[in-house]
Design a protein around this motif. Sequence first.
Motif, PDB file in Angstrom:
ATOM      1  N   UNK A 109      14.069   1.056  -5.583  1.00 47.93           N
ATOM      2  CA  UNK A 109      12.663   0.409  -5.700  1.00 47.93           C
ATOM      3  C   UNK A 109      11.406   1.650  -6.033  1.00 47.93           C
ATOM      4  N   UNK A 110      11.578   2.456  -5.200  1.00 43.72           N
ATOM      5  CA  UNK A 110      10.549   3.350  -5.139  1.00 43.72           C
ATOM      6  C   UNK A 110      10.797   4.304  -6.420  1.00 43.72           C
ATOM      7  N   UNK A 111      11.669   4.086  -7.244  1.00 37.41           N
ATOM      8  CA  UNK A 111      11.812   4.781  -8.578  1.00 37.41           C
ATOM      9  C   UNK A 111      11.187   3.898  -9.490  1.00 37.41           C
ATOM     10  N   UNK A 112      11.038   2.571  -9.364  1.00 35.32           N
ATOM     11  CA  UNK A 112      10.815   1.580 -10.105  1.00 35.32           C
ATOM     12  C   UNK A 112      11.804   0.960 -10.847  1.00 35.32           C
ATOM     13  N   UNK A 118       3.560  -1.597   2.286  1.00 38.80           N
ATOM     14  CA  UNK A 118       3.334  -0.132   1.289  1.00 38.80           C
ATOM     15  C   UNK A 118       3.145   1.075   1.933  1.00 38.80           C
ATOM     16  N   UNK A 119       2.368   0.967   2.962  1.00 41.61           N
ATOM     17  CA  UNK A 119       2.076   2.159   3.620  1.00 41.61           C
ATOM     18  C   UNK A 119       3.037   2.863   4.469  1.00 41.61           C
ATOM     19  N   UNK A 120       4.265   2.176   4.468  1.00 43.92           N
ATOM     20  CA  UNK A 120       5.515   2.739   5.358  1.00 43.92           C
ATOM     21  C   UNK A 120       6.100   3.524   4.636  1.00 43.92           C
ATOM     22  N   UNK A 121       5.989   3.618   3.273  1.00 46.57           N
ATOM     23  CA  UNK A 121       6.616   4.441   2.326  1.00 46.57           C
ATOM     24  C   UNK A 121       6.229   5.625   2.464  1.00 46.57           C
ATOM     25  N   UNK A 122       6.822   6.823   2.219  1.00 46.02           N
ATOM     26  CA  UNK A 122       6.339   8.148   2.302  1.00 46.02           C
ATOM     27  C   UNK A 122       5.519   8.229   1.130  1.00 46.02           C
ATOM     28  N   UNK A 123       5.668   7.921  -0.004  1.00 37.84           N
ATOM     29  CA  UNK A 123       4.427   8.358  -0.843  1.00 37.84           C
ATOM     30  C   UNK A 123       4.246   7.099  -1.447  1.00 37.84           C
ATOM     31  N   UNK A 124       3.144   6.580  -0.793  1.00 39.05           N
ATOM     32  CA  UNK A 124       2.570   5.304  -0.843  1.00 39.05           C
ATOM     33  C   UNK A 124       2.169   5.013  -2.179  1.00 39.05           C
ATOM     34  N   UNK A 159       4.446   4.749  -5.154  1.00 40.12           N
ATOM     35  CA  UNK A 159       4.711   3.242  -5.275  1.00 40.12           C
ATOM     36  C   UNK A 159       3.982   2.346  -5.709  1.00 40.12           C
ATOM     37  N   UNK A 160       2.710   2.293  -5.259  1.00 42.10           N
ATOM     38  CA  UNK A 160       1.882   1.424  -5.585  1.00 42.10           C
ATOM     39  C   UNK A 160       1.477   1.408  -7.219  1.00 42.10           C
ATOM     40  N   UNK A 161       1.215   2.805  -7.573  1.00 40.87           N
ATOM     41  CA  UNK A 161       0.873   3.017  -9.141  1.00 40.87           C
ATOM     42  C   UNK A 161       2.293   2.202  -9.711  1.00 40.87           C
TER      43      UNK A 161
END
Lengths: 346, 912
Positions: free
Chosen positions: B620-623, B765-771, B774-776
Amino acid sequence: MASRKEGTGSTATSSSSTAGAAGKGKGKGGSGDSAVKQVQIDGLVVLKIIKHYQEEGQGTEVVQGVLLGLVVEDRLEITNCFPFPQHTEDDADFDEVQYQMEMMRSLRHVNIDHLHVGWYQSTYYGSFVTRALLDSQFSYQHAIEESVVLIYDPIKTAQGSLSLKAYRLTPKLMEVCKEKDFSPEALKKANITFEYMFEEVPIVIKNSHLINVLMWELEKKSAVADKHELLSLASSNHLGKNLQLLMDRVDEMSQDIVKYNTYMRNTSKQQQQKHQQENMQRQSRGEPPLPEEDLSKLFKPPQPPARMDSLLIAGQINTYCQNIKEFTAQNLGKLFMAQALQEYNN
Amino acid sequence: MSRFFTTGSDSESESSLSGEELVTKPVGGNYGKQPLLLSEDEEDTKRVVRSAKDKRFEELTNLIRTIRNAMKIRDVTKCLEEFELLGKAYGKAKSIVDKEGVPRFYIRILADLEDYLNELWEDKEGKKKMNKNNAKALSTLRQKIRKYNRDFESHITSYKQNPEQSADEDAEKNEEDSEGSSDEDEDEDGVSAATFLKKKSEAPSGESRKFLKKMDDEDEDSEDSEDDEDWDTGSTSSDSDSEEEEGKQTALASRFLKKAPTTDEDKKAAEKKREDKAKKKHDRKSKRLDEEEEEDNEGGEWERVRGGVPLVKEKPKMFAKGTEITHAVVIKKLNEILQARGKKGTDRAAQIELLQLLVQIAAENNLGEGVIVKIKFNIIASLYDYNPNLATYMKMWGKCLDCINELMDILFANPNIFVGENILEESENLHNADQPLRVRGCILTLVERMDEEFTKIMQNTDPHSQEYVEHLKDEAQVCAIIERVQRYLEEKGTTEEVCRIYLLRILHTYYKFDYKAHQRQLTPPEGSSKSEQDQAENEGEDSAVLMERLCKYIYAKDRTDRIRTCAILCHIYHHALHSRWYQARDLMLMSHLQDNIQHADPPVQILYNRTMVQLGICAFRQGLTKDAHNALLDIQSSGRAKELLGQGLLLRSLQERNQEQEKVERRRQVPFHLHINLELLECVYLVSAMLLEIPYMAAHESDARRRMISKQFHHQLRVGERQPLLGPPESMREHVVAASKAMKMGDWKTCHSFIINEKMNGKVWDLFPEADKVRTMLVRKIQEESLRTYLFTYSSVYDSISMETLSDMFELDLPTVHSIISKMIINEELMASLDQPTQTVVMHRTEPTAQQNLALQLAEKLGSLVENNERVFDHKQGTYGGYFRDQKDGYRKNEGYMRRGGYRQQQSQTAY
């Protein structure tokens, strides 16, 4: 639903008998077809039905009520009505019979016709040909010869043309229902098809002269824009819904036929097998083969499926088809009109 | 003996079992009792150290006594009863009997009883006089004892040959058996005198012999009473009894000598007892105080130990008669202590104490590292034993860590010590300095056990308390120990051991996000601009490199499937955690774990589930929404994510499992610091499902055979629809549902605002290391999918649409729009073509409208209806005219087909 209908039916019986005892003298019990030739409805009743639906009905839910009136020769005059309360889960112990009796007694006190002459029901895209309606109407008609069921279609009405129809069961169907035998043979013997299950009775809406005058006056005042629903070209939704419902019924029909087919196959298979076996045995013993009747006594054939449902489904399909036909015809007319208009404007 | 003198004593009712006549207590006994109670403190404690053997034998002797009494009064019914009890008691004592040999007194009672019964049997006169019950009991008992004695035949015959010697052994019992007994024992006076002597020596408190005797009488009288001192006397006597049986009865003098160690032990026992009491007191105190108390207690113990040191020092001297402490002595002592291990009633705390003392002694006397290591091993083992309950965690955690550390210190300092679990006790070399020292024991097992204990501690601590944080701080220590052991084993251990320790290391590494490495990645080396401190921080292996190294070793060397599986899963997890999606995926696919994971044991399955989830989140983080969705589908669709990830038990199924299962499941739970946020998980799943499902729904709006991609997502949508009143979304799910609705209309801005806002940031979303990344990515995805949805939904109302407009609407650049539309056209999802010069999409309008679709479906259904109908008709034909059947059939069928084909043609004509 069905139980409720039966409940009302039984009340109808009792109420009619009391009414009869009261000396109204209406029980002329004509032979079959000629019971009611025409239904004359008071404007008040129509408005009350419409209002009832608008206030309580929504979506696929239907509203129902009791019609009151009197019979004049071969004309049924409906002069008043009252609604049934909506059924909810928590008032399961609500006593319908009691309610009806109470209502009618109260109405009699204010000098309103209190002869029970049938009932009304709203419908959702014309899907009213059901077992429940049949049972209910049968018990009404069984008790009161002249009773009718008024079907009110709110959706069509919303499109600009009031849709109110009065139906009665045909005498043939009454016979069948009385027998309570819906086996294929019985229906065949009765020679009944879906076309001859219900008969529509022509409706006349009658208002007092004063109201008519008022209507004329209003007509003059109303702008053309008020009637524009009638000319609405957006038809796809309605048509789609009708098609959807039609499709569902066709599915049901299909299943029903499959069921019947299986039954037929099973019966014949059993007959053949048993027949052969039995006869083989008899032959080996040197006895003559058994006649057909004895065999069917020996081996119970499988239970034949009730055919009433498929008849009803066929009837329903018919109704839908009628609806769609009517609707498309109107729409085509409208489209042509619109085209012509556009050409004229251009 | 004034037996009938008083009846008011309290022990009477209990002792009534043994027969009315025998029970009453002498009045004097009561007087004698008090001083005894007060003065015989030492004896009081003796009860605790009584061995199992003594206890069992005492039980037996008690029963035998009752039988003898019953024999005397010719109560055969009683005899029978007691005999049955005796048989049971003997069965209980079986293990001891196996060790010690059949006790003589037991044989004796068997022989006597048989003789007695035979005598009764012969005595026809007496038999006639007997009442019915007794007679019946007599015959049964006779049969029983015959059968029973067959097992002991050899013993009995030897006894009969030499009754004296056997009687000898029972001297003490006979003496208790009251003086007045008519005895064949009269010739054993001398021996009984000796016993009396011994008695006296045991009770040197200056009590008169008369008192002593009275006490004995009392003991005999109220055998079954629970009074302390009664037991004591009993135990003393049986003590000596057993000693005699061990064949040490040669000289009384030696026994007196022996007395010293015994008293010594007694003192120790007293100490134990005191501690015991202290413990109990502590237990009663509240839990929070408990720890402090524990420390206090420990301190106290230490103090007492110091006091006890000289005492214990004395002991070996006693043993060795003045010689100094040698290895043999210490080892012997060690074994002695260890023998008590695991036995009922052994005080584990005291055992640990003793062992620690022993270490001190060993250290003080320079016995060499071998012995110390050996004892240390045992200390740690006893520490683990300390808490018998598997589910609860140990209290002496800190001690245990220290101990292991010390052990490691020794092992590192002395490379000539060999440690291994396969070294036999016999081949141990603890002191011979010339050869390498060999000690039995497995450091790896100790560490693994320690790790388990740590997990248990974490499981049993409330994860939201400060306590948990405190415990978690120990993790560093645990890791340090594992690392040390790893270093040690890398030098000395076998590959298997190395694999095991590597796995432990991996298990402590894989779930930690390596912030340093991450930081380093973000900031490419700028060389000199870094300060010294930063560089120091950056030193140390990247966890990725470490994982790689450890795992590769395991892949290459491991022979047990389980370790490799775990290692692979951890490796994948680690990759996924650090967003190395392709490595993680490839490893997962190459390992073929998905095929056979269902055969693994539950903990490994939990690990697998965790890995899959992490993989999904990584995708998911990778899109890669599709991959994310697929990875999470299994876990999410069951609705038991919590259970599958080992992060808690479901309440729903609580009734279905019993206590035992629940305990097992509880033990499987993953400690809180390893948990994967379930809300994050669900959100990721739902958002991926939304991104997949909404365009799909739009594309297949009127398709009757449309399938759901995600049931869970549809469920949420339906729940959303059922709401009578729609307020602004509150929970994460509501946000996603609201966003889905917006997306359905192609309204990406609203969708965006529902997915990414303050609330959702805080929750997910803030829980991800590169929030931010991820949002972008998410915004971009939403724009794209909204565009697709828009095109699917509204293509029918457009003749053509300019790509520029679309690009404006969805704030995507033109090439992206172009590529998306091209893709849709290629996949035949969108019936349109691109007009290059004007940059517009021209719709072909070949898709049937909703009504047309419905009509097509209806036609299909009608077709099948007709077919069914014809079948019914065929049937009819068949039953009537079999002759024409085939012909007609074929004809009908043909016609049917033609007709249906016609329908379809017509339909398709109208459709286009």
